[in-house]
Design a protein around this motif. Structure first.
Motif, short mmCIF file in Angstrom:
data_model
loop_
_atom_site.label_atom_id
_atom_site.label_comp_id
_atom_site.label_asym_id
_atom_site.label_seq_id
_atom_site.Cartn_x
_atom_site.Cartn_y
_atom_site.Cartn_z
N GLY A 172 1.08 16.31 -2.95
CA GLY A 172 0.76 14.96 -3.38
C GLY A 172 0.34 14.91 -4.83
N TYR A 212 -3.14 11.70 -2.84
CA TYR A 212 -2.32 10.82 -2.00
C TYR A 212 -0.88 11.30 -2.06
N ASP A 213 -0.12 10.90 -1.05
CA ASP A 213 1.28 11.26 -0.96
C ASP A 213 2.13 10.17 -1.62
N PRO A 214 2.81 10.45 -2.75
CA PRO A 214 3.57 9.39 -3.43
C PRO A 214 4.85 9.00 -2.71
N THR A 251 1.76 3.22 -8.03
CA THR A 251 0.57 3.94 -7.63
C THR A 251 -0.29 3.05 -6.73
N PRO A 252 -1.11 3.62 -5.88
CA PRO A 252 -1.99 2.81 -5.04
C PRO A 252 -2.93 1.96 -5.89
N GLU A 301 -0.67 0.37 -1.28
CA GLU A 301 -1.54 1.34 -0.63
C GLU A 301 -0.76 2.62 -0.34
N ALA A 302 -1.50 3.69 -0.20
CA ALA A 302 -0.92 4.97 0.19
C ALA A 302 -1.10 5.16 1.69
N LEU A 310 4.30 5.16 0.54
CA LEU A 310 3.54 4.03 0.02
C LEU A 310 3.92 2.77 0.79
N ASP A 363 10.11 8.14 -3.35
CA ASP A 363 9.08 8.36 -4.36
C ASP A 363 9.41 7.45 -5.55
N GLN A 409 -3.69 9.10 2.16
CA GLN A 409 -4.62 9.31 1.05
C GLN A 409 -5.86 9.99 1.60
N SER A 453 -5.46 11.77 -7.57
CA SER A 453 -5.80 10.46 -8.11
C SER A 453 -7.21 10.39 -8.69
#
Length: 385
Positions: A206, A229-231, A302-303, A85-86, A234, A297, A89, A209
């Motif tokens: 970010g 979303y912010d990578p 990815t979410p 999950e992010a 996470l 990062d 997001q 997505s």
């Protein structure tokens, strides 16, 4: 007994009235000769050729590189399925209606904070802002007139040319005009703010997505336009039974491990910086959410990706896990197998079921026993027949 030098001499020695018998005897002799030849060839092959080939195969099989499968216990751990999950997001929605006239991003783009994502048709809003500015100018002109009139009334009152009531009316007119100016300024500011709603910007740096709209679509208040979303923030979330959470510490010290099976072997075990257990338990499943914050990062993460959470728990069964080198695995279509040496040093292809990967090792869940020899070069084993 008379000896004949050739089959022709034997045939000519037969009586002439027995032609049919001579043909029968000829066929019998030909069959006996062929059978003797086949028997001789078989005996020669069984006595000389076959053992030489078997010895060659045995020597080749003994030279294959192998490892002995050994089971090792990694402590009492249990795995629970989870998802990436992010932490941040955002679904950016429209605040004003209008047609989308400019779309500058697509899914997968990296954006900076404040970067323009799209624009909505703002011609009507611009005209409203211009009208509000004109009303502000008119209100200021009225305020200047009211201010000058108040100054004259004050001078006349000092000379006793007007009554106090006239002066009070001039003061009230000035205050009313001043209030109108402030109201027009507020309306002009609201119009300018409304115009800014037609330009959609990124709230933070970010990754885009999802972009569910296209150029020319109608944006309505509340409709989703862009998801980012912010990578760098996470986490892995998993539902863990409440019985497995006894004694699990929370805080900055990670008490569990996160696994990402979809990544290469070197990146399947990312570092975690914090473990969080939500203080609520689902009444239907009797599970609680466990969150593991990932650091940095991470490339390729990815979410929505599948993940596992490994937790040290007293309820988990400590079983010996057999691991083999990843180079020993043979994948042919849907078959996953490896070569195991038999008691006669012959490589046998055996189907196995694999588990998790850690480094250059792969866990074998079934199909391999402890102590068996596994060929680490399957291409060489395939050449041995």
């Amino acid at each position: 007994m008379k000896m004949f030098r050739s089959f022709r001499q034997f045939r000519l020695s037969l009586p002439p009235h027995r032609g049919q018998s001579r043909r029968v005897i000829a066929f019998v002799l030909v069959g006996l000769t062929a059978e003797i030849a086949i028997t001789s060839a078989s005996l020669a092959q069984s006595s000389g050729g076959a053992p030489a080939k078997s010895n060659s195969e045995a020597s080749t099989a003994s030279m294959l590189p192998t490892v002995v499968a050994r089971g090792a216990t990694n402590g009492e751990q249990a795995a629970y399925d989870g998802v990436v999950e992010a932490v941040r997001q955002t679904v950016i929605a429209a605040q004003v209606p209008g047609a989308i006239v400019q779309l500058d991003v697509k899914a997968g783009d990296r954006v900076k904070a404040g970067q323009v994502l799209l624009r909505i048709d703002a011609r009507a809003a611009d005209q409203a802002a211009i009208a509000s500015e004109a009303q502000v100018q008119a209100a200021r002109a009225s305020l200047d007139v009211a201010k000058a009139d108040l100054a004259r009334q004050q001078q006349l009152f000092q000379k006793n040319y007007i009554s106090p009531a006239a002066l009070e009316r001039a003061q009230a007119q000035f205050k009313a005009t001043e209030a109108q100016v402030n109201a027009q300024l507020a309306q002009a500011g609201a119009a300018r703010t409304q115009t800014g709603f037609h330009v959609v910007r990124a709230p933070y740096a970010g990754v885009v997505s999802e972009v569910p709209v296209t150029l020319g679509d109608m944006a309505m208040p509340g409709r989703s336009l862009v998801t980012i979303y912010d990578p760098t923030a996470l986490r892995v979330t998993a539902a863990v039974p409440q019985t497995a959470l006894n004694g699990l510490p929370t805080g900055s010290a990670p008490a569990a491990k996160a696994e990402l099976p979809g990544l290469p072997a070197a990146a399947q075990w990312p570092a975690t910086v914090r473990t969080q257990v939500l203080p609520t338990v689902d009444a239907s499943t009797h599970t609680s959410q466990v969150r593991l914050d990932l650091s940095g990062d991470l490339v390729g993460v990815t979410p929505g990706m599948f993940a596992r959470v490994w937790i040290a728990s007293k309820s988990a069964a400590a079983a010996a896990r057999i691991s083999v080198p990843a180079s020993a695995i043979v994948r042919r279509s849907e078959l996953t197998s490896l070569y195991v040496l038999s008691s006669s040093n012959q490589p046998l292809l055996r189907q196995v079921r694999l588990g998790r990967s850690e480094g250059d090792k792969v866990e074998v869940l079934s199909g391999l026993n402890d102590g068996e020899r596994v060929v680490t070069e399957p291409q060489l084993a395939a050449r041995v027949r």
